[in-house]
Scaffold this motif. Structure first.
Motif, PDB file in Angstrom:
ATOM      1  N   MET A 129       0.838  -1.173   0.000  1.00 43.00           N
ATOM      2  CA  MET A 129       0.000   0.000   0.000  1.00 43.00           C
ATOM      3  C   MET A 129       0.888   1.243   0.000  1.00 43.00           C
ATOM      4  O   MET A 129       1.826   1.346   0.769  1.00 43.00           O
ATOM      5  N   VAL A 130       0.597   2.198  -0.851  1.00 40.66           N
ATOM      6  CA  VAL A 130       1.332   3.441  -0.934  1.00 40.66           C
ATOM      7  C   VAL A 130       0.600   4.489  -0.103  1.00 40.66           C
ATOM      8  O   VAL A 130      -0.606   4.668  -0.222  1.00 40.66           O
ATOM      9  N   VAL A 131       1.348   5.145   0.745  1.00 43.71           N
ATOM     10  CA  VAL A 131       0.779   6.194   1.586  1.00 43.71           C
ATOM     11  C   VAL A 131       1.275   7.540   1.072  1.00 43.71           C
ATOM     12  O   VAL A 131       2.469   7.719   0.844  1.00 43.71           O
ATOM     13  N   ASP A 132       0.327   8.456   0.845  1.00 46.59           N
ATOM     14  CA  ASP A 132       0.714   9.795   0.402  1.00 46.59           C
ATOM     15  C   ASP A 132       1.508  10.494   1.488  1.00 46.59           C
ATOM     16  O   ASP A 132       1.176  10.402   2.668  1.00 46.59           O
ATOM     17  N   LYS A 133       2.540  11.189   1.072  1.00 44.84           N
ATOM     18  CA  LYS A 133       3.358  11.958   2.001  1.00 44.84           C
ATOM     19  C   LYS A 133       2.545  13.144   2.504  1.00 44.84           C
ATOM     20  O   LYS A 133       1.857  13.807   1.730  1.00 44.84           O
ATOM     21  N   GLN A 134       2.601  13.405   3.783  1.00 49.11           N
ATOM     22  CA  GLN A 134       1.876  14.521   4.377  1.00 49.11           C
ATOM     23  C   GLN A 134       2.818  15.709   4.532  1.00 49.11           C
ATOM     24  O   GLN A 134       3.907  15.574   5.072  1.00 49.11           O
ATOM     25  N   PHE A 135       2.372  16.867   4.066  1.00 49.84           N
ATOM     26  CA  PHE A 135       3.159  18.079   4.186  1.00 49.84           C
ATOM     27  C   PHE A 135       2.563  18.956   5.276  1.00 49.84           C
ATOM     28  O   PHE A 135       1.381  18.879   5.581  1.00 49.84           O
ATOM     29  N   ILE A 136       3.393  19.794   5.838  1.00 48.95           N
ATOM     30  CA  ILE A 136       2.986  20.650   6.950  1.00 48.95           C
ATOM     31  C   ILE A 136       2.779  22.068   6.422  1.00 48.95           C
ATOM     32  O   ILE A 136       3.640  22.616   5.722  1.00 48.95           O
ATOM     33  N   SER A 137       1.665  22.674   6.778  1.00 45.84           N
ATOM     34  CA  SER A 137       1.406  24.063   6.398  1.00 45.84           C
ATOM     35  C   SER A 137       2.195  24.988   7.329  1.00 45.84           C
ATOM     36  O   SER A 137       2.669  24.571   8.392  1.00 45.84           O
ATOM     37  N   ALA A 138       2.287  26.233   6.951  1.00 47.29           N
ATOM     38  CA  ALA A 138       2.982  27.222   7.794  1.00 47.29           C
ATOM     39  C   ALA A 138       2.293  27.354   9.147  1.00 47.29           C
ATOM     40  O   ALA A 138       2.964  27.477  10.176  1.00 47.29           O
ATOM     41  N   GLU A 139       0.968  27.310   9.164  1.00 43.16           N
ATOM     42  CA  GLU A 139       0.229  27.434  10.420  1.00 43.16           C
ATOM     43  C   GLU A 139       0.540  26.267  11.359  1.00 43.16           C
ATOM     44  O   GLU A 139       0.775  26.447  12.550  1.00 43.16           O
ATOM     45  N   LYS A 140       0.548  25.044  10.815  1.00 47.67           N
ATOM     46  CA  LYS A 140       0.866  23.856  11.626  1.00 47.67           C
ATOM     47  C   LYS A 140       2.323  23.922  12.111  1.00 47.67           C
ATOM     48  O   LYS A 140       2.632  23.572  13.243  1.00 47.67           O
ATOM     49  N   PHE A 141       3.204  24.402  11.233  1.00 46.37           N
ATOM     50  CA  PHE A 141       4.614  24.565  11.585  1.00 46.37           C
ATOM     51  C   PHE A 141       4.751  25.488  12.798  1.00 46.37           C
ATOM     52  O   PHE A 141       5.462  25.172  13.754  1.00 46.37           O
ATOM     53  N   LEU A 142       4.045  26.611  12.773  1.00 46.03           N
ATOM     54  CA  LEU A 142       4.104  27.549  13.901  1.00 46.03           C
ATOM     55  C   LEU A 142       3.601  26.906  15.192  1.00 46.03           C
ATOM     56  O   LEU A 142       4.170  27.130  16.258  1.00 46.03           O
ATOM     57  N   GLU A 143       2.549  26.109  15.102  1.00 52.01           N
ATOM     58  CA  GLU A 143       2.043  25.397  16.279  1.00 52.01           C
ATOM     59  C   GLU A 143       3.096  24.424  16.807  1.00 52.01           C
ATOM     60  O   GLU A 143       3.324  24.336  18.014  1.00 52.01           O
ATOM     61  N   MET A 144       3.711  23.679  15.902  1.00 55.75           N
ATOM     62  CA  MET A 144       4.683  22.655  16.298  1.00 55.75           C
ATOM     63  C   MET A 144       5.914  23.263  16.965  1.00 55.75           C
ATOM     64  O   MET A 144       6.397  22.741  17.967  1.00 55.75           O
ATOM     65  N   VAL A 145       6.446  24.351  16.407  1.00 60.25           N
ATOM     66  CA  VAL A 145       7.686  24.908  16.949  1.00 60.25           C
ATOM     67  C   VAL A 145       7.479  25.599  18.291  1.00 60.25           C
ATOM     68  O   VAL A 145       8.454  25.951  18.953  1.00 60.25           O
ATOM     69  N   ILE A 191       9.750  19.872   7.666  1.00 57.10           N
ATOM     70  CA  ILE A 191      10.591  20.506   8.684  1.00 57.10           C
ATOM     71  C   ILE A 191      12.029  20.042   8.497  1.00 57.10           C
ATOM     72  O   ILE A 191      12.302  18.850   8.385  1.00 57.10           O
ATOM     73  N   VAL A 192      12.926  21.016   8.446  1.00 54.75           N
ATOM     74  CA  VAL A 192      14.351  20.745   8.293  1.00 54.75           C
ATOM     75  C   VAL A 192      15.064  21.361   9.483  1.00 54.75           C
ATOM     76  O   VAL A 192      14.915  22.552   9.755  1.00 54.75           O
ATOM     77  N   GLU A 193      15.840  20.550  10.196  1.00 58.11           N
ATOM     78  CA  GLU A 193      16.582  21.055  11.349  1.00 58.11           C
ATOM     79  C   GLU A 193      17.924  21.600  10.900  1.00 58.11           C
ATOM     80  O   GLU A 193      18.606  21.024  10.069  1.00 58.11           O
ATOM     81  N   MET A 194      18.292  22.740  11.474  1.00 58.19           N
ATOM     82  CA  MET A 194      19.554  23.395  11.152  1.00 58.19           C
ATOM     83  C   MET A 194      20.494  23.253  12.346  1.00 58.19           C
ATOM     84  O   MET A 194      20.047  23.213  13.487  1.00 58.19           O
ATOM     85  N   SER A 195      21.781  23.243  12.076  1.00 59.07           N
ATOM     86  CA  SER A 195      22.767  23.240  13.151  1.00 59.07           C
ATOM     87  C   SER A 195      22.885  24.639  13.735  1.00 59.07           C
ATOM     88  O   SER A 195      22.696  25.628  13.034  1.00 59.07           O
ATOM     89  N   LEU A 196      23.206  24.705  15.020  1.00 59.34           N
ATOM     90  CA  LEU A 196      23.467  26.012  15.618  1.00 59.34           C
ATOM     91  C   LEU A 196      24.755  26.569  15.017  1.00 59.34           C
ATOM     92  O   LEU A 196      25.756  25.865  14.914  1.00 59.34           O
ATOM     93  N   PRO A 197      24.759  27.837  14.599  1.00 58.09           N
ATOM     94  CA  PRO A 197      25.972  28.419  14.024  1.00 58.09           C
ATOM     95  C   PRO A 197      27.040  28.644  15.089  1.00 58.09           C
ATOM     96  O   PRO A 197      26.736  28.775  16.272  1.00 58.09           O
ATOM     97  N   GLY A 198      28.289  28.720  14.642  1.00 59.40           N
ATOM     98  CA  GLY A 198      29.407  28.919  15.558  1.00 59.40           C
ATOM     99  C   GLY A 198      29.752  30.383  15.751  1.00 59.40           C
ATOM    100  O   GLY A 198      29.088  31.293  15.241  1.00 59.40           O
ATOM    101  N   GLY A 199      30.825  30.606  16.470  1.00 62.72           N
ATOM    102  CA  GLY A 199      31.256  31.957  16.817  1.00 62.72           C
ATOM    103  C   GLY A 199      31.628  32.817  15.629  1.00 62.72           C
ATOM    104  O   GLY A 199      31.284  33.997  15.575  1.00 62.72           O
ATOM    105  N   GLU A 200      32.342  32.258  14.661  1.00 56.22           N
ATOM    106  CA  GLU A 200      32.734  33.031  13.483  1.00 56.22           C
ATOM    107  C   GLU A 200      31.488  33.519  12.743  1.00 56.22           C
ATOM    108  O   GLU A 200      31.391  34.690  12.361  1.00 56.22           O
ATOM    109  N   HIS A 201      30.531  32.637  12.572  1.00 54.27           N
ATOM    110  CA  HIS A 201      29.271  32.981  11.915  1.00 54.27           C
ATOM    111  C   HIS A 201      28.601  34.137  12.650  1.00 54.27           C
ATOM    112  O   HIS A 201      28.182  35.125  12.039  1.00 54.27           O
ATOM    113  N   GLY A 202      28.520  34.035  13.958  1.00 52.00           N
ATOM    114  CA  GLY A 202      27.879  35.072  14.771  1.00 52.00           C
ATOM    115  C   GLY A 202      28.582  36.407  14.691  1.00 52.00           C
ATOM    116  O   GLY A 202      27.935  37.461  14.642  1.00 52.00           O
TER     117      GLY A 202
END
Length: 189
Positions: free
Chosen positions: A1-17, A34-45
């Motif tokens: 059985m193939v399951v359709d991929k579920q995407f998140i709306s901006a509103e749901k994203f705001l609730e989740m975060v 949702i894509v997780e980013m690494s925390l930037p380092g000192g040089e970046h800051g």
């Protein structure tokens, strides 16, 4: 059985975060995922701060608009199939024409006139290319991608892209008329 991929709306994203499991995480919504980013380092800051101060001083000193930093969330794409895109922008300038009133505490729902991304070691080239394309498609007029390792800046606009080196002059063009600085001055000495 193939399951359709579920995407998140901006509103749901705001609730989740807003949930506790996201308190110490940096995330973006890219085409409904949702894509997780690494925390930037000192040089970046430090580079981010040096450049943000120069841009903010120019913008506020000339009464041009608003400046954000620190991965402020911008709504770049709304799609009927739920593949919304919310991107954190390192530094953004939004003219008073687009944002006459102060921003609300949630997402910024207009595209920036200028977006600046400072590259971190964890950034992937394909994602940066996609982010630049999403920004330009959303109406951003100028995107600067800053590369600390090579001490260069790629400048993107609807008319194309060019690479500036340390001794070249970075210009605000039509977006920030009169703004200029030497690329090498972006980087801590």
């Amino acid at each position: 059985m193939v399951v359709d991929k579920q995407f998140i709306s901006a509103e749901k994203f705001l609730e989740m975060v807003e949930q506790p499991q996201y308190v110490d995480r940096v995330v973006e919504l890219v085409e409904g995922e949702i894509v997780e980013m690494s925390l930037p380092g000192g040089e970046h800051g430090e580079i981010l701060t040096l450049l943000a101060v120069k841009i903010a001083n120019f913008v506020y000193g000339n009464g041009l608009g608003r400046v954000t930093s620190g991965d402020t969330g911008f709504m770049l794409e709304r799609n009927p199939d739920g593949k919304d895109t919310v991107r954190g922008i390192d530094i953004a300038f939004v003219s008073f024409a687009k944002a006459p009133s102060p921003f609300v505490s949630k997402l910024v729902d207009v595209s920036p006139d200028l977006a600046v991304e400072v590259i971190s070691p964890s950034n992937e080239a394909a994602d940066i290319r996609l982010k630049v394309l999403q920004l330009l498609n959303a109406g951003t007029k100028l995107v600067w991608v800053v590369y600390p390792d090579s001490r260069m800046v790629d400048v993107h606009s609807a008319s194309g892209a060019k690479t500036l080196h340390e001794n070249d002059t970075l210009s605000g063009g039509d977006v920030l008329p009169g703004f200029q600085m030497r690329v090498g001055d972006i980087f801590p000495s």
